[in-house]
Design an enzyme around this catalytic site. Structure first.
Site, short mmCIF file in Angstrom:
data_model
loop_
_atom_site.label_atom_id
_atom_site.label_comp_id
_atom_site.label_asym_id
_atom_site.label_seq_id
_atom_site.Cartn_x
_atom_site.Cartn_y
_atom_site.Cartn_z
N GLY A 1 -13.51 -17.44 -9.95
CA GLY A 1 -13.18 -18.83 -9.64
C GLY A 1 -13.82 -19.76 -10.66
O GLY A 1 -14.48 -19.32 -11.60
N GLY B 1 -6.55 -20.52 -6.15
CA GLY B 1 -6.04 -19.16 -6.17
C GLY B 1 -6.88 -18.19 -5.37
O GLY B 1 -6.60 -16.98 -5.35
N ILE C 1 -17.47 -22.54 0.48
CA ILE C 1 -18.26 -23.69 0.95
C ILE C 1 -19.17 -23.21 2.07
O ILE C 1 -20.36 -23.51 2.09
CB ILE C 1 -17.33 -24.83 1.44
N LYS D 1 -27.20 -29.41 0.52
CA LYS D 1 -27.83 -30.69 0.87
C LYS D 1 -29.33 -30.52 1.08
O LYS D 1 -29.86 -30.83 2.18
CB LYS D 1 -27.19 -31.29 2.13
N GLU E 1 -7.41 -16.79 -13.43
CA GLU E 1 -6.65 -18.03 -13.56
C GLU E 1 -7.09 -18.82 -14.77
O GLU E 1 -6.32 -19.23 -15.60
CB GLU E 1 -6.94 -18.94 -12.35
N GLY F 1 -16.13 -23.32 -11.77
CA GLY F 1 -17.33 -24.03 -11.37
C GLY F 1 -18.57 -23.37 -11.91
O GLY F 1 -18.52 -22.34 -12.59
N SER F 2 -19.70 -23.97 -11.60
CA SER F 2 -20.95 -23.58 -12.25
C SER F 2 -21.49 -22.23 -11.75
O SER F 2 -21.99 -21.44 -12.55
CB SER F 2 -21.98 -24.68 -12.06
N VAL F 3 -21.37 -21.97 -10.46
CA VAL F 3 -21.83 -20.67 -9.95
C VAL F 3 -20.99 -19.56 -10.58
O VAL F 3 -21.51 -18.55 -11.06
CB VAL F 3 -21.78 -20.59 -8.41
N ASN G 1 -11.70 -29.59 -2.77
CA ASN G 1 -10.76 -29.40 -3.89
C ASN G 1 -9.45 -28.76 -3.43
O ASN G 1 -8.37 -29.18 -3.82
CB ASN G 1 -11.38 -28.50 -4.96
#
Lengths: 500, 500
Positions: free
Chosen positions: A265, A384, A360, A404, A290, A267-269, A380
């Site tokens: 996927g 996929g 999440i 958080k 993707e 993103g940063s992770v 978001n």
């Protein structure tokens, strides 16, 4: 110069300003655009459209269909101008997210492989205009896409009219990287002949009826790519846990050192996870994914990854610069496919893709929320992740165990929104550890997830919930229904999932 | 007689009593059996195993893996004897359901296409013994399955030892109806060459290493098929609504009068729906489904359906009698495939299957619960509904709008268990009407479902919830989390979802 980019002289008549092209777009129309996780999307025409609406003080509304997320010049500008009535299938833009969550814009969150498929079947209504960013148009009117393919081939096929944005900031050397194949509709669909990630099965261009091309706009606005956060300690630990899990699969004979095609996927992770592979002793890797991000380029640089198939190239600004400077090195190591093919269940299952996506939140029974924070707030979209997870050889979700500043547990009694069910999720990885759910019943999964993945601050609370739920009458998936979502409710009321 | 059934003389040495065969089964073993939605499952050996455990006063525990649901001689007898430690992937037996829900047996609820796939990849552990009901064993030791194929081919491939139950109540004419194809593991998987529902791609037998056959038991116990409830008024109305929906798809040019291959879930509503097709003016239909029930045989009788592909034949006792008496009529109109193929995402998406399945409950945003009543109580399992729904041309769920004499609304604010998410579900049909969710955002879906599908007794309550939820801060999927599951909680406490 222009003759390299527009190779049919008759088409020169179609060259116009962005404003003239934008005037083709009328109230109530459905617009299908190129663009995927923000690259290769049209920029000049949407900017002009917003300007035009402002000038004329018009409140036109359009349905905006894209491949996935697109840049601020499209999503942000149109959302802030209040021009988007309905949007699908994925987004990461702050203004559009706000519009979605405050009810100004209807957002339809879809599996990315379904988008062109359903559009083709007529299930998403008529596509009036397709807008496609391109590096060139061929003599026959076919379109050479830029840094992403996405759903553009199908939108072009379905649309009445096509607007092409020739983007001169996109190198001509992108030509040859795309492989466009659109399956026929049932009952005429045939097997998609990909058996290796680097199989080419289609054309280098998006087929387009030349008479459909209604306007061509020349622009040089660069892809507004997103910066990547530096790899923090938590991402680092998640990456290590993942690598160790894959190593144990090799040790147990369920994978070889070449692994199987990887999907990751965005993103940063996700980026950290791929960076972790660089230092691993896996070798001759391939990707069927993707989005091609910075760490994927680095893996190609070092030879750790031999080949990557995706639907878009979306590195950071720095990565993009490197990509463009070394495009001849990357050209034969990357294929860009339509998202119908990059995310197709048939191919993912056949190739045995190892799918690594970000959650999440995850619940104790292995259900995953990828989209709606506290059940209602769209982040978001599913992207996929569902296409890959359901059909993967091994489906993995990663998440930090808290969010958080530790007030939210990413492991909860019941997720507040379900995107991936217990039936699809094989492995959960947090910085705390790995829960391998394969072959486990719901109660066995709960134990594995609480013990291995939950943060120590929340582990006793989760165990308490689970143990009390098991006292209930029905013990298959033990829940206390008036408490199952109370952690989220507490966070909404008090700003923490913790009990005082 | 016996030489027709056991065609290799050396194998006659393996013929033994059910008790002798059952003695091969030891504590802690994993047993994979034939059987799918209860037909073609082994009967004599499990009966003997339970007897043996009782005689010896042994408390052995086994993991029992099947294709789908099996008869009382297997699930019921072993569950009541307390011999099942873990069971997958689907069941309909009352005793086993009780064991699952009271915590005596761990039940793993899986997509049926995943079962042989994961078993083959080693994700479900070692299979010690496969037990397969057969009509015959060939000269080479290959197994001719009886009324179902299910996951038997893979269990036979994976198991150390194979026990064959030759069932003489199963006609020899079943030979030739099976088509066995097991995809290679990645990276060696190739396209599955089915492009029409009646394509034959494999062998008529389950390939079996002759040396693995450890015991052969001769029996004549008939399939313990389940009676079908008569078609009631509600099912009749659901069926009419479905037919009208399909007609409107033809009218709108999204389907032809031949439709596309049909899949239908099991049970009485599903049976009514198929019966409705008989009176419709659709023609030359074909089915690509799991289970061939009575109404499917009737559709073949009348010529309304030309061909049916499935993984099991499970009519009522009466239907079974008719099937056996007219087997030569049905032989070339039915193919029985492994469930990995009947339910394979690759084939379902390629053929464009119209998937019709039954929901326990549906929520206003289009999520479906197929399995857990009030969130915790396992009914049967997800079966193939997920395989078909995700990959269907059109995915349809049917349910009566209420249950328990009107005390339960099948349309709820949030489902208490999620099996099919908003991303997968296209059409909801109750006796009240049809909600076509294609292209709709969550809030648009809520309106369609409440207006068209909810029972009038619950419609105002649903509207009230939806309207109040929309007052919240985040309006993408509006929910009131401390109320979302309160309808279920009220039912548990008061026996009704209605407010006093």
């Amino acid at each position: 110069m222009i003759s390299n980019r527009i190779r049919n002289k008759k088409l020169l008549d179609k060259v116009c300003t962005a404003k003239e092209a934008a005037m083709l777009i009328k109230d109530g129309m459905t617009i299908g655009t190129s663009g995927f996780t923000p690259s290769g999307y049209p920029k000049a025409v949407p900017l002009a459209l917003a300007e035009l609406a402002k000038e004329r003080n018009e409140k036109i509304k359009i349905n905006l269909y894209t491949g996935a997320s697109v840049g601020d010049e499209l999503d942000g500008v149109l959302a802030r101008a209040g021009l988007i009535s309905k949007r699908l299938p994925y987004q990461t833009n702050e203004s559009l997210r706000e519009s979605t969550n405050n009810g100004c814009c209807e957002f339809l969150d879809m599996h990315l492989s379904h988008v062109p498929h359903y559009a083709k079947l007529g299930f998403l209504g008529k596509i009036d205009i397709a807008i496609v960013e391109a590096v060139a148009i061929t003599k026959d009117g076919n379109i050479i896409p830029s840094t992403s393919v996405g759903a553009a081939p199908t939108y072009v096929q379905m649309a009445d009219k096509v607007i092409v944005e020739i983007n001169t900031s996109q190198p001509l050397e992108l030509e040859g990287m795309a492989d466009i194949y659109i399956p026929e509709k049932p009952p005429y669909t045939r097997p998609i002949p990909i058996v290796m990630p680097n199989d080419r099965i289609g054309t280098e261009y998006i087929p387009c009826d030349i008479d459909k091309i209604a306007a061509i706009v020349i622009t040089d606005i660069e892809d507004n790519v997103r910066p990547l956060a530096p790899i923090d300690e938590i991402s680092q630990k998640i990456s290590e846990n993942l690598i160790n899990f894959l190593k144990s699969e090799v040790k147990n004979g369920r994978l070889t050192k070449e692994l199987l095609p990887l999907q990751s996927g965005v993103g940063s992770v996700a980026n950290a996870v791929l960076a972790g592979l660089e230092k691993s002793d896996f070798e001759n890797l391939v990707c069927y994914t993707e989005v091609i991000q910075d760490s994927m380029l680095e893996l190609l640089d070092s030879g750790k990854v031999l080949f990557a198939s995706g639907t878009s190239i979306t590195p950071s600004a720095e990565g993009l610069k490197k990509f463009k400077e070394n495009i001849n090195f990357y050209r034969d190591k990357i294929i860009l496919r339509p998202q119908e093919i990059s995310n197709h269940p048939e191919i993912i299952r056949r190739l045995g893709v190892i799918a690594i996506n970000t959650a999440i939140e995850v619940d104790i029974y292995g259900n995953v929320n990828s989209t709606n924070i506290m059940g209602s707030r769209m982040m978001n979209g599913i992207g996929g992740s569902g296409d890959f997870t359901r059909n993967a050889y091994i489906s993995i979700f990663t998440t930090p165990s808290t969010a958080k500043n530790g007030e939210i547990s990413s492991i909860v009694p019941m997720v507040s929104h379900h995107d991936h069910t217990e039936h699809d999720v094989m492995v959960i990885i947090t910085e705390q550890g790995v829960a391998d759910l394969r072959g486990l019943s719901p109660k066995e999964r709960a134990k594995a997830i609480i013990d291995n993945c939950a943060h120590p601050d929340f582990r006793p609370m989760l165990l308490d919930y689970f143990n009390r739920a098991k006292e209930g009458k029905y013990k298959h998936t033990p829940h206390i229904l008036n408490e199952a979502l109370s952690w989220h409710d507490r966070f909404i009321r008090k700003g923490t999932m913790k009990i005082d």
